[in-house]
Design a protein around this motif. Structure first.
Motif, PDB file in Angstrom:
ATOM      1  N   ASP A 103     -71.590 -38.302  56.289  1.00  0.00           N
ATOM      2  CA  ASP A 103     -72.504 -37.973  57.375  1.00  0.00           C
ATOM      3  C   ASP A 103     -73.332 -36.723  57.098  1.00  0.00           C
ATOM      4  OD1 ASP A 103     -71.620 -40.143  58.951  1.00  0.00           O
ATOM      5  OD2 ASP A 103     -69.878 -38.964  59.607  1.00  0.00           O
ATOM      6  N   ALA A 104     -73.106 -36.102  55.953  1.00  0.00           N
ATOM      7  CA  ALA A 104     -73.869 -34.894  55.625  1.00  0.00           C
ATOM      8  C   ALA A 104     -75.344 -35.250  55.414  1.00  0.00           C
ATOM      9  CB  ALA A 104     -73.308 -34.240  54.365  1.00  0.00           C
ATOM     10  N   PRO A 105     -76.255 -34.456  55.944  1.00  0.00           N
ATOM     11  CA  PRO A 105     -77.681 -34.733  55.737  1.00  0.00           C
ATOM     12  C   PRO A 105     -78.093 -34.423  54.302  1.00  0.00           C
ATOM     13  CG  PRO A 105     -77.408 -32.635  56.844  1.00  0.00           C
ATOM     14  CD  PRO A 105     -76.035 -33.237  56.759  1.00  0.00           C
ATOM     15  N   LEU A 106     -79.100 -35.114  53.812  1.00  0.00           N
ATOM     16  CA  LEU A 106     -79.615 -34.800  52.487  1.00  0.00           C
ATOM     17  C   LEU A 106     -80.254 -33.418  52.515  1.00  0.00           C
ATOM     18  CD1 LEU A 106     -81.281 -38.126  51.245  1.00  0.00           C
ATOM     19  CD2 LEU A 106     -79.042 -37.194  50.655  1.00  0.00           C
ATOM     20  N   LYS A 107     -79.924 -32.612  51.559  1.00  0.00           N
ATOM     21  CA  LYS A 107     -80.485 -31.267  51.485  1.00  0.00           C
ATOM     22  C   LYS A 107     -81.983 -31.318  51.196  1.00  0.00           C
ATOM     23  CE  LYS A 107     -76.248 -28.962  49.904  1.00  0.00           C
ATOM     24  NZ  LYS A 107     -75.631 -28.179  48.813  1.00  0.00           N
ATOM     25  N   LYS A 108     -82.685 -30.321  51.673  1.00  0.00           N
ATOM     26  CA  LYS A 108     -84.112 -30.214  51.424  1.00  0.00           C
ATOM     27  C   LYS A 108     -84.374 -29.445  50.127  1.00  0.00           C
ATOM     28  CE  LYS A 108     -85.058 -32.092  55.439  1.00  0.00           C
ATOM     29  NZ  LYS A 108     -85.610 -33.463  55.542  1.00  0.00           N
ATOM     30  N   LEU A 136     -75.127 -36.849  45.822  1.00  0.00           N
ATOM     31  CA  LEU A 136     -74.152 -35.983  45.148  1.00  0.00           C
ATOM     32  C   LEU A 136     -74.406 -34.524  45.476  1.00  0.00           C
ATOM     33  CD1 LEU A 136     -73.974 -37.591  41.583  1.00  0.00           C
ATOM     34  CD2 LEU A 136     -72.009 -37.214  43.083  1.00  0.00           C
ATOM     35  N   ALA A 137     -75.656 -34.116  45.343  1.00  0.00           N
ATOM     36  CA  ALA A 137     -76.007 -32.710  45.560  1.00  0.00           C
ATOM     37  C   ALA A 137     -75.832 -32.290  47.015  1.00  0.00           C
ATOM     38  CB  ALA A 137     -77.450 -32.460  45.113  1.00  0.00           C
ATOM     39  N   SER A 138     -75.849 -33.259  47.927  1.00  0.00           N
ATOM     40  CA  SER A 138     -75.702 -32.961  49.356  1.00  0.00           C
ATOM     41  C   SER A 138     -74.275 -33.129  49.848  1.00  0.00           C
ATOM     42  CB  SER A 138     -76.628 -33.872  50.169  1.00  0.00           C
ATOM     43  OG  SER A 138     -77.980 -33.714  49.770  1.00  0.00           O
ATOM     44  N   GLY A 139     -73.370 -33.591  48.979  1.00  0.00           N
ATOM     45  CA  GLY A 139     -71.968 -33.752  49.364  1.00  0.00           C
ATOM     46  C   GLY A 139     -71.638 -35.053  50.052  1.00  0.00           C
ATOM     47  N   GLN A 140     -72.600 -35.981  50.130  1.00  0.00           N
ATOM     48  CA  GLN A 140     -72.313 -37.279  50.745  1.00  0.00           C
ATOM     49  C   GLN A 140     -71.320 -38.078  49.919  1.00  0.00           C
ATOM     50  OE1 GLN A 140     -76.004 -39.350  51.340  1.00  0.00           O
ATOM     51  NE2 GLN A 140     -76.629 -38.083  53.085  1.00  0.00           N
ATOM     52  N   ILE A 141     -71.395 -37.935  48.594  1.00  0.00           N
ATOM     53  CA  ILE A 141     -70.482 -38.603  47.670  1.00  0.00           C
ATOM     54  C   ILE A 141     -70.053 -37.614  46.598  1.00  0.00           C
ATOM     55  CG2 ILE A 141     -71.471 -40.904  48.032  1.00  0.00           C
ATOM     56  CD1 ILE A 141     -72.934 -40.578  45.352  1.00  0.00           C
ATOM     57  N   THR A 142     -68.948 -37.937  45.937  1.00  0.00           N
ATOM     58  CA  THR A 142     -68.493 -37.137  44.796  1.00  0.00           C
ATOM     59  C   THR A 142     -68.500 -37.954  43.510  1.00  0.00           C
ATOM     60  OG1 THR A 142     -66.165 -37.743  45.095  1.00  0.00           O
ATOM     61  CG2 THR A 142     -66.977 -35.824  46.319  1.00  0.00           C
ATOM     62  N   GLY A 143     -68.693 -39.274  43.644  1.00  0.00           N
ATOM     63  CA  GLY A 143     -68.619 -40.162  42.495  1.00  0.00           C
ATOM     64  C   GLY A 143     -67.328 -40.958  42.453  1.00  0.00           C
ATOM     65  N   ALA A 144     -66.522 -40.830  43.489  1.00  0.00           N
ATOM     66  CA  ALA A 144     -65.252 -41.556  43.543  1.00  0.00           C
ATOM     67  C   ALA A 144     -65.475 -43.002  43.973  1.00  0.00           C
ATOM     68  CB  ALA A 144     -64.297 -40.875  44.515  1.00  0.00           C
ATOM     69  N   GLN A 145     -64.636 -43.880  43.457  1.00  0.00           N
ATOM     70  CA  GLN A 145     -64.739 -45.304  43.775  1.00  0.00           C
ATOM     71  C   GLN A 145     -64.589 -45.550  45.275  1.00  0.00           C
ATOM     72  OE1 GLN A 145     -62.084 -47.737  41.481  1.00  0.00           O
ATOM     73  NE2 GLN A 145     -62.760 -49.659  42.390  1.00  0.00           N
ATOM     74  N   GLY A 146     -65.458 -46.399  45.800  1.00  0.00           N
ATOM     75  CA  GLY A 146     -65.395 -46.764  47.202  1.00  0.00           C
ATOM     76  C   GLY A 146     -66.310 -45.973  48.117  1.00  0.00           C
TER      77      GLY A 146
END
Length: 363
Positions: free
Chosen positions: A54-59, A316-326
């Motif tokens: 749910d983190a917003p994309l960084k500007k 990735l840069a915004s913390g929405q994902i880390t690269g983990a499966q799923g």
């Protein structure tokens, strides 16, 4: 205040001493709390960073695309689309890279991008391992790394944007050319560089597909390398036909290679006799389809590949994902994507282009 400062100094000194004792086992990075305790993968240390979908994309994110070579027309399409997509979320993208596709040609560019403190580096690797050292340094500094088109070693990036299933690409190229030559005759492969991750993966599946009994009348006689250079690929095509005048088919899983092979065949006595297949762009191959040099070829939409790469880097840069499966993230108009095993994100199945549909596509 003085006492608290002295205590803090003693704590820091103790931490440094502890680090020196375990450096051979754990390898201290020299970072402090001010560096957000970044681990080797650019995520938080300790138990590992957790994704916040749910983190917003960084500007104002800074994304750098590093293709195999800046003069590769296919990768130019990918990168331009990714740069444009960055603007959709108020980011800024750019393309940098070498003019040749040698194994070590990308290293100096990665080092420069680290110094420039990019938020993410997106790379189509010429060699899966040659770029690993500087990419790991980038991740240690909190820079996210996304590979696209041609992967790095898995521990040198967080996410790999794959065009389609590697297995489906490799097997489908053999199936397509097998049908066209009646499953009989000698075939050759015209690849890019010997170390290209994507090419070698696809070729591995091609060879495995050829073990199927229905291909018993077909024989793979050689894998040639044009190094993603137009003139060398043209010469390699000529060399293949001189060495194997009874060659029935050529598979070129590289846009540079298939265009060069088509150019040679179109003006030779082999036109209409040697079947050419592989991966190409409609704009490059349109005239060769229409003049009968080849009947069909395959590819995905490279613009969508670049767009997906940009959104994955931003996630990735915004913390929405880390690269983990799923983990899941949204990629603009492309919709939602799920991170698969080993950080792989698949764009979708390739499209087969022929005389019936090629005029519908312009890239």
């Amino acid at each position: 205040m003085i006492l608290r400062t002295q205590a803090r100094r003693r704590t820091v000194a103790a931490a440094a001493a502890a680090c020196a004792l375990v450096v051979t086992l754990a390898g201290c990075s020299g970072t402090t709390k001010d560096d957000n305790d970044k681990g080797a993968d650019g995520s938080s240390a300790g138990s590992g960073a957790k994704a916040d979908p749910d983190a917003p994309l960084k500007k104002n994110l800074k994304l750098a695309f590093l293709p195999k070579a800046v003069n590769n027309p296919y990768e130019k399409i990918v990168d331009d689309a990714g740069i444009a997509a960055a603007g959709d979320f108020a980011g800024k993208g750019k393309e940098v890279g070498p003019s040749d596709a040698s194994a070590s040609s990308q290293v100096s560019y990665i080092n420069t991008l680290i110094q420039q403190r990019q938020d993410a580096i997106l790379i189509a690797a010429n060699d899966p391992n040659a770029v690993c050292g500087p990419l790991k340094q980038a991740m240690q500094k909190g820079i996210k790394v996304v590979s696209y088109d041609s992967d790095t070693a898995k521990d040198c990036r967080q996410v790999f944007i794959n065009q389609a299933s590697s297995e489906e690409i490799g097997r489908s190229l053999v199936r397509n050319i097998g049908k066209q030559i009646g499953y009989k005759g000698k075939v050759a492969i015209l690849s890019a560089t010997q170390n290209a991750t994507n090419q070698n993966t696809w070729i591995g599946f091609m060879k495995d597909e050829l073990k199927n009994p229905k291909y018993k009348g077909m024989k793979l006689v050689k894998v040639a390398y044009g190094d993603d250079d137009d003139q060398k690929s043209f010469q390699q095509t000529q060399g293949l036909l001189q060495a194997y005048p009874d060659l029935k088919g050529i598979i070129s899983p590289t846009t540079v290679g298939i265009a060069a092979a088509a150019r040679y065949l179109s003006d030779s006595s082999y036109k209409g006799k040697v079947v050419l297949g592989g991966l190409g762009t409609p704009n490059q191959m349109r005239k060769y389809v229409k003049d009968g040099t080849l009947d069909q070829f395959s590819l995905w939409n490279p613009e969508k590949l670049g767009e997906l790469g940009a959104y994955a880097a931003a996630a990735l840069a915004s913390g929405q994902i880390t690269g983990a499966q799923g983990e899941k993230f949204k990629a603009g108009d492309l919709g939602e994507f799920t991170v698969g095993k080993d950080g792989e994100v698949i764009l979708g199945p390739p499209t087969v282009f022929d005389a019936k549909n090629i005029d519908q596509f312009h890239f």
